[in-house]
Design an enzyme around this catalytic site. Structure first.
Site, mmCIF file in Angstrom:
data_model
loop_
_atom_site.group_PDB
_atom_site.id
_atom_site.type_symbol
_atom_site.label_atom_id
_atom_site.label_comp_id
_atom_site.label_asym_id
_atom_site.label_seq_id
_atom_site.Cartn_x
_atom_site.Cartn_y
_atom_site.Cartn_z
ATOM 1 N N GLN A 60 -14.659 2.025 2.455
ATOM 2 C CA GLN A 60 -13.587 1.714 1.504
ATOM 3 C C GLN A 60 -14.122 1.871 0.078
ATOM 4 O O GLN A 60 -15.147 1.303 -0.276
ATOM 5 C CB GLN A 60 -13.058 0.289 1.695
ATOM 6 C CG GLN A 60 -11.798 0.043 0.854
ATOM 7 C CD GLN A 60 -11.379 -1.417 0.830
ATOM 8 O OE1 GLN A 60 -12.097 -2.259 0.303
ATOM 9 N NE2 GLN A 60 -10.223 -1.714 1.383
ATOM 10 N N TYR A 83 -6.774 -5.081 -7.560
ATOM 11 C CA TYR A 83 -7.733 -4.158 -8.162
ATOM 12 C C TYR A 83 -6.995 -2.973 -8.805
ATOM 13 O O TYR A 83 -5.765 -2.924 -8.801
ATOM 14 C CB TYR A 83 -8.755 -3.714 -7.110
ATOM 15 C CG TYR A 83 -9.641 -4.855 -6.650
ATOM 16 C CD1 TYR A 83 -10.453 -5.537 -7.546
ATOM 17 C CD2 TYR A 83 -9.640 -5.279 -5.318
ATOM 18 C CE1 TYR A 83 -11.254 -6.601 -7.130
ATOM 19 C CE2 TYR A 83 -10.435 -6.337 -4.894
ATOM 20 C CZ TYR A 83 -11.237 -6.999 -5.803
ATOM 21 O OH TYR A 83 -12.014 -8.055 -5.401
ATOM 22 N N ARG A 113 -5.378 1.372 1.691
ATOM 23 C CA ARG A 113 -5.017 -0.041 1.821
ATOM 24 C C ARG A 113 -4.083 -0.398 0.678
ATOM 25 O O ARG A 113 -4.430 -0.257 -0.493
ATOM 26 C CB ARG A 113 -6.254 -0.940 1.796
ATOM 27 C CG ARG A 113 -5.879 -2.382 2.178
ATOM 28 C CD ARG A 113 -7.071 -3.250 2.479
ATOM 29 N NE ARG A 113 -6.788 -4.093 3.632
ATOM 30 C CZ ARG A 113 -7.455 -5.201 3.931
ATOM 31 N NH1 ARG A 113 -8.454 -5.613 3.169
ATOM 32 N NH2 ARG A 113 -7.135 -5.915 4.996
ATOM 33 N N GLY A 162 -10.206 -10.325 10.628
ATOM 34 C CA GLY A 162 -11.253 -10.424 9.624
ATOM 35 C C GLY A 162 -12.097 -11.671 9.684
ATOM 36 O O GLY A 162 -13.211 -11.671 10.210
ATOM 37 N N ARG A 163 -11.552 -12.762 9.158
ATOM 38 C CA ARG A 163 -12.378 -13.944 8.936
ATOM 39 C C ARG A 163 -12.973 -14.521 10.212
ATOM 40 O O ARG A 163 -14.094 -15.010 10.213
ATOM 41 C CB ARG A 163 -11.570 -15.007 8.169
ATOM 42 C CG ARG A 163 -11.517 -14.728 6.666
ATOM 43 C CD ARG A 163 -10.423 -15.483 5.970
ATOM 44 N NE ARG A 163 -9.108 -14.912 6.240
ATOM 45 C CZ ARG A 163 -7.980 -15.418 5.825
ATOM 46 N NH1 ARG A 163 -7.971 -16.540 5.138
ATOM 47 N NH2 ARG A 163 -6.827 -14.828 6.095
#
Length: 332
Positions: free
Chosen positions: A101, A173, A221, A314-315
């Site tokens: 990424q 971002y 993404r 993910g987490r």
């Protein structure tokens, strides 16, 4: 057969199942963003056994100005390639596909980290990072240079042996800042309606395609909703996703916008599914859903109900490297 264990094949990539490890920052790089032994060990542990079909590496900065934090991985220089080759091989050796990424932090960057004044589409406060310095508005020449840096980062990704590259436009971002009317107040061709706000995305996609060729998979993404008044909504993201597919994106990876990877008051697993479900109906490319998924059964249900094509966990994988193995064994 289990929905989660079903393979997925596109023209450019074959995945053994529908399980994805989404990008999660580790801050484990060394020096100016080089691959460290700690990073190699981390991804070796996560990919062991090949239970996760697709591992997307944590966001990596395309130039110094776009560096988000200390310890962030770099894809900004050709000297990064050798270390990244080791990283790609470690993941692929286990049987997983590895995608890099690439990102520019824009107005989310800080002078303390980069040594440079932050930049953005407009000189406005970043709703996710309200304590940060107001960024300087990018000129059109600046935008062209950033697009070139995305293309160069994608070239390095391919040269390092990865199976694909993901363009980051989520979590507040730079590209997400262009997408959101909360931070994009421009009056030129890069601001205004949603088609103008995604102009930079389309130019990045074209430059990346030119750099890596037609056969190399490109993911994007997208922070598909800001959940803040006046921010992006799912209708914007449907327009964007259709344009991205037409431009050559192979897989779209849906997450949050200016509230990051969380959703206000979310209690159910896969809480971004209203976004992925709506987008999936409008595109023919695979859609990745992440967001608080901790049970294999929940992932299975989301796929069965056609909420997405791929599930990012993910987490829970970040905390427990055996989760994928147990999930696959449970559903086998």
């Amino acid at each position: 057969m289990s929905y989660l264990l079903k393979p997925l094949k596109t023209k450019k990539i074959e995945l053994t199942n529908r399980l994805v490890m989404p990008p999660m920052a580790t801050a484990k790089s060394q020096g100016d963003g080089k691959v460290s032994e700690e990073i190699l060990n981390y991804y070796q542990e996560k990919s062991e056994g090949g239970y996760i079909s697709l591992i997307i590496i944590e966001h990596s900065f395309i130039n110094q100005q776009g560096k988000a934090s200390n310890g962030q991985l770099s894809i900004a220089q050709d000297s990064d390639i050798e270390g990244l080759k080791k990283l790609a091989k470690i993941i692929q050796k286990s049987g997983s596909k590895a995608v890099m990424q690439i990102n520019h932090a824009g107005g989310a960057a800080t002078r303390e980290v980069t040594g440079i004044a932050p930049v953005g589409p407009s000189a406005t406060e970043n709703p996710r990072f309200k304590d940060r310095e107001i960024p300087q508005e990018l000129s059109k020449e600046d935008i062209k240079n950033i697009i070139k840096d995305f293309a160069e980062a994608a070239r390095r990704t391919k040269e390092a042996g990865f199976d694909g590259v993901e363009i980051h436009s989520a979590h507040g971002y730079l590209l997400n800042q262009f997408f959101s009317p909360l931070s994009n107040k421009r009056t030129d061709e890069y601001g205004g309606d949603v088609n103008s706000r995604i102009r930079i995305h389309l130019e990045v996609i074209k430059a990346v395609k030119d750099a890596v060729g037609e056969d190399f998979p490109i993911l994007l993404r997208l922070g598909a909703a800001d959940y803040i008044e006046g921010g992006t909504v799912v209708e914007d993201s449907i327009v964007a996703a259709k344009a991205f597919e037409k431009a050559g994106i192979d897989i779209i990876d849906i997450s949050g916008g200016f509230l990051g990877y969380v959703m206000p008051n979310a209690t159910e697993q896969g809480y971004f599914y209203p976004l992925t479900e709506a987008i999936k109906k409008e595109v023919s490319i695979p859609v990745i859903l992440t967001g608080g998924i901790v049970d294999a059964e929940a992932a299975e249900k989301l796929l069965a109900e056609d909420k997405a094509d791929l599930i990012g966990v993910g987490r829970v994988i970040f905390k427990d490297s055996t989760w994928a193995k147990r999930a696959v064994e449970t559903l086998s």
